[in-house]
Design a protein around this motif. Structure first.
Motif, PDB file in Angstrom:
ATOM      1  N   LEU A  50       9.898 110.395  99.458  1.00  0.00           N
ATOM      2  CA  LEU A  50      10.894 110.748 100.465  1.00  0.00           C
ATOM      3  C   LEU A  50      10.463 110.270 101.858  1.00  0.00           C
ATOM      4  N   ARG A  51      11.398 109.602 102.532  1.00  0.00           N
ATOM      5  CA  ARG A  51      11.146 109.150 103.917  1.00  0.00           C
ATOM      6  C   ARG A  51      11.867 110.116 104.844  1.00  0.00           C
ATOM      7  N   PHE A  52      11.089 110.937 105.520  1.00  0.00           N
ATOM      8  CA  PHE A  52      11.685 111.946 106.400  1.00  0.00           C
ATOM      9  C   PHE A  52      10.743 112.197 107.561  1.00  0.00           C
ATOM     10  N   ASN A  53      11.321 112.662 108.652  1.00  0.00           N
ATOM     11  CA  ASN A  53      10.512 113.048 109.800  1.00  0.00           C
ATOM     12  C   ASN A  53      10.869 114.489 110.148  1.00  0.00           C
ATOM     13  N   PRO A  54       9.978 115.419 109.833  1.00  0.00           N
ATOM     14  CA  PRO A  54      10.323 116.830 110.075  1.00  0.00           C
ATOM     15  C   PRO A  54      10.573 117.135 111.551  1.00  0.00           C
ATOM     16  N   GLN A  55      10.047 116.262 112.443  1.00  0.00           N
ATOM     17  CA  GLN A  55      10.299 116.466 113.887  1.00  0.00           C
ATOM     18  C   GLN A  55      11.730 116.097 114.251  1.00  0.00           C
ATOM     19  N   ASP A  56      12.367 115.283 113.432  1.00  0.00           N
ATOM     20  CA  ASP A  56      13.742 114.878 113.727  1.00  0.00           C
ATOM     21  C   ASP A  56      14.561 114.837 112.435  1.00  0.00           C
ATOM     22  N   PRO A  57      15.038 116.009 112.005  1.00  0.00           N
ATOM     23  CA  PRO A  57      15.773 116.066 110.737  1.00  0.00           C
ATOM     24  C   PRO A  57      17.069 115.250 110.758  1.00  0.00           C
ATOM     25  N   ALA A  58      17.477 114.764 111.953  1.00  0.00           N
ATOM     26  CA  ALA A  58      18.738 114.017 112.031  1.00  0.00           C
ATOM     27  C   ALA A  58      18.526 112.505 112.101  1.00  0.00           C
ATOM     28  N   TRP A  59      17.318 112.024 111.923  1.00  0.00           N
ATOM     29  CA  TRP A  59      17.075 110.570 111.910  1.00  0.00           C
ATOM     30  C   TRP A  59      18.107 109.901 110.979  1.00  0.00           C
ATOM     31  N   PRO A  60      18.928 108.993 111.528  1.00  0.00           N
ATOM     32  CA  PRO A  60      20.038 108.475 110.712  1.00  0.00           C
ATOM     33  C   PRO A  60      19.609 107.812 109.402  1.00  0.00           C
ATOM     34  N   ASP A  61      18.469 107.120 109.408  1.00  0.00           N
ATOM     35  CA  ASP A  61      18.124 106.371 108.196  1.00  0.00           C
ATOM     36  C   ASP A  61      17.112 107.111 107.313  1.00  0.00           C
ATOM     37  N   PHE A 331      27.913 102.733 115.903  1.00  0.00           N
ATOM     38  CA  PHE A 331      26.960 103.438 115.036  1.00  0.00           C
ATOM     39  C   PHE A 331      26.532 104.749 115.700  1.00  0.00           C
ATOM     40  N   LEU A 332      26.126 104.655 116.964  1.00  0.00           N
ATOM     41  CA  LEU A 332      25.639 105.853 117.659  1.00  0.00           C
ATOM     42  C   LEU A 332      26.768 106.860 117.866  1.00  0.00           C
ATOM     43  N   THR A 333      27.954 106.345 118.156  1.00  0.00           N
ATOM     44  CA  THR A 333      29.101 107.241 118.339  1.00  0.00           C
ATOM     45  C   THR A 333      29.368 108.006 117.059  1.00  0.00           C
ATOM     46  N   SER A 334      29.335 107.319 115.936  1.00  0.00           N
ATOM     47  CA  SER A 334      29.661 108.002 114.679  1.00  0.00           C
ATOM     48  C   SER A 334      28.565 109.008 114.327  1.00  0.00           C
ATOM     49  N   PHE A 335      27.294 108.665 114.584  1.00  0.00           N
ATOM     50  CA  PHE A 335      26.224 109.625 114.267  1.00  0.00           C
ATOM     51  C   PHE A 335      26.192 110.798 115.237  1.00  0.00           C
ATOM     52  N   ALA A 336      26.803 110.619 116.414  1.00  0.00           N
ATOM     53  CA  ALA A 336      26.888 111.748 117.350  1.00  0.00           C
ATOM     54  C   ALA A 336      28.139 112.573 117.043  1.00  0.00           C
ATOM     55  N   SER A 337      28.853 112.218 115.972  1.00  0.00           N
ATOM     56  CA  SER A 337      30.117 112.886 115.603  1.00  0.00           C
ATOM     57  C   SER A 337      31.128 112.828 116.749  1.00  0.00           C
TER      58      SER A 337
END
Ligand SMILES: Cc1ncc(C[n+]2csc(CCOP(=O)(O)OP(=O)(O)O)c2C)c(N)n1
Length: 395
Positions: A50-61, A331-337
């Motif tokens: 698993l590729r994850f960063n617990p400091q940033d659970p919202a990392w897009p990729d 891309f950033l707009t869509s990830f910022a909802s």
């Protein structure tokens, strides 16, 4: 001679198991069976893939992980705590209490790192298919030659009950049809569900069914075989044109006296049996909520690696931004909802003077206008587009 690496790994798996058992026992409510059986597959996935960063659970990729069998929430909370998410041990001790971050079933709006709310069986399974569709869509929309900004997997742990559900069947069919090669499900195949053995009501061969849906299927015969599970996940990754289902044979409640029975599905083990389970794993039966230092260190490593991976991704994304300004803004707009500026510029205005208009026609015109200004609008129609005038996929 003790192989230090194996020993830390086994201790880590035991820690995941026994934290979950302690949570359920302290709450005097919950589901210890699934965490005891499925902890090894969870460990292999989280530590080796698993590729994850617990400091940033919202990392897009980031890779997505779904615990579809949400009743096994204690497993997910143990993982989130141990792998460095914002979920202190105190929250594990507050399992299933009002206002805690550890509700009985995982809720994405309450706990950082919970990708999706699960509990109704089959739901997480279907959500995972949606996530893999989103990944494929984003990759097709944004990746450019030499600039890969979207490339992640969607993983889930699914249970017998998940595979019994109709919603899982529909979603699996679509996933096979769409050839979602980056969707990998680990099936906690323990032959036990809530009321007893699955043979009471479920005698099909689900792997054959999934083959028929166009999935790649594998079996791992021993749910404690960490390397066997790793190999199967690697083979699933190598299969790029089909989603994967890996049946992993486990024993529900492994290590407890009630193992292999539905008694351990949804009831605390009881104080005496918790002691026996701890003794089975070589743990001190007088202690609860224990995380050995070397386990804490060992399980912090994947998250640290993930933070590094996110930094590398960030650099890639900055290079992408230089060259593809419009796309990266979108891309950033869509990830910022958010919605793009001018999203409503082309919306039609209907007036009584124009005469009667069927609502589905009005809806079709409105959606058609939105599709032009919101390129990331993503939807579907239940085999009904020609009737409800949903705009076609490509206009
Ligand atoms: C749609 C739906 N129906 C029924 C339930 C109630 N329920 C919770 S867990 C479970 C079955 C558990 O069996 P399994 O999925 O194999 O999990 P395990 O016993 O291995 O933990 C059921 C029927 C539910 N959560 N969702």
């Amino acid at each position: 001679m003790i192989d230090q690496q194996i020993s830390v790994e086994e201790q880590s798996v035991s820690t995941i198991r026994l934290l979950s058992v302690d949570m359920v026992q302290k709450a005097n409510s919950g589901h210890p069976g699934l965490p005891l059986g499925a902890a090894p597959m969870a460990y292999v996935l989280w530590s080796r893939f698993l590729r994850f960063n617990p400091q940033d659970p919202a990392w897009p990729d980031r890779d997505r992980f779904v615990l579809s069998a949400g009743h096994g929430s204690a497993l997910l909370y143990s993982l989130l705590h141990l792998y460095g998410y914002d979920l202190p041990l105190e929250e594990l001790k507050n399992f299933r209490q009002l206002h805690s971050k550890t509700p009985g079933h995982p809720e994405s709006n309450i706990t950082a790192g919970v990708e999706v709310t699960t509990g109704p069986l089959g739901q997480g399974f279907a959500n995972g298919v949606g996530m893999a569709m989103a990944e494929a869509h984003l990759a097709a929309m944004y990746n450019k030659e030499g600039h890969e900004v979207v490339n992640h997997y969607t993983y889930a742990i699914v249970s017998d009950g998940d595979l019994m559900e109709g919603i899982a069947a529909e979603a699996a069919s679509l996933a096979g049809h769409l050839k979602l090669g980056k969707l990998i499900y680990l099936y906690d195949d323990n032959d036990i569900s809530l009321d007893g053995p699955t043979s009471l009501s479920y005698t099909e061969d689900p792997l054959m069914r999934f083959e028929a849906y166009g999935w790649h299927t594998q079996r791992v015969m021993d749910g404690n075989d960490l390397d066997g599970i790793e190999q199967a996940i690697r083979a699933a990754q190598a299969e790029t044109d089909r989603p994967s289902l890996i049946s992993i044979k486990t024993i529900i409640g492994y290590g407890s006296p009630q193992k292999g029975t539905s008694k351990v599905h949804g009831s605390p083990l009881g104080d005496e049996n918790v002691r026996k389970a701890k003794e089975f794993f070589g743990w001190n039966p007088d202690e609860s909520f224990v995380v050995p230092d070397e386990v804490r260190q060992h399980l912090a490593e994947p998250g640290q690696r993930g933070a590094q991976l996110q930094q590398e991704w960030q650099q890639k994304f900055e290079a992408y931004q230089q060259q593809f300004k419009q796309e990266s803004e979108l891309f950033l707009t869509s990830f910022a909802s958010d919605l793009p500026a001018g999203w409503d510029a082309e919306l039609p205005v209907f007036s009584p003077a124009d005469g009667a208009l069927a609502t589905r026609q009005a809806s079709g015109k409105a959606l058609g206008a939105l599709k032009k200004t919101i390129p990331f609008l993503f939807g579907g129609s239940a085999d009904l587009a020609s009737s409800n005038e949903m705009p076609p996929v490509a206009t």
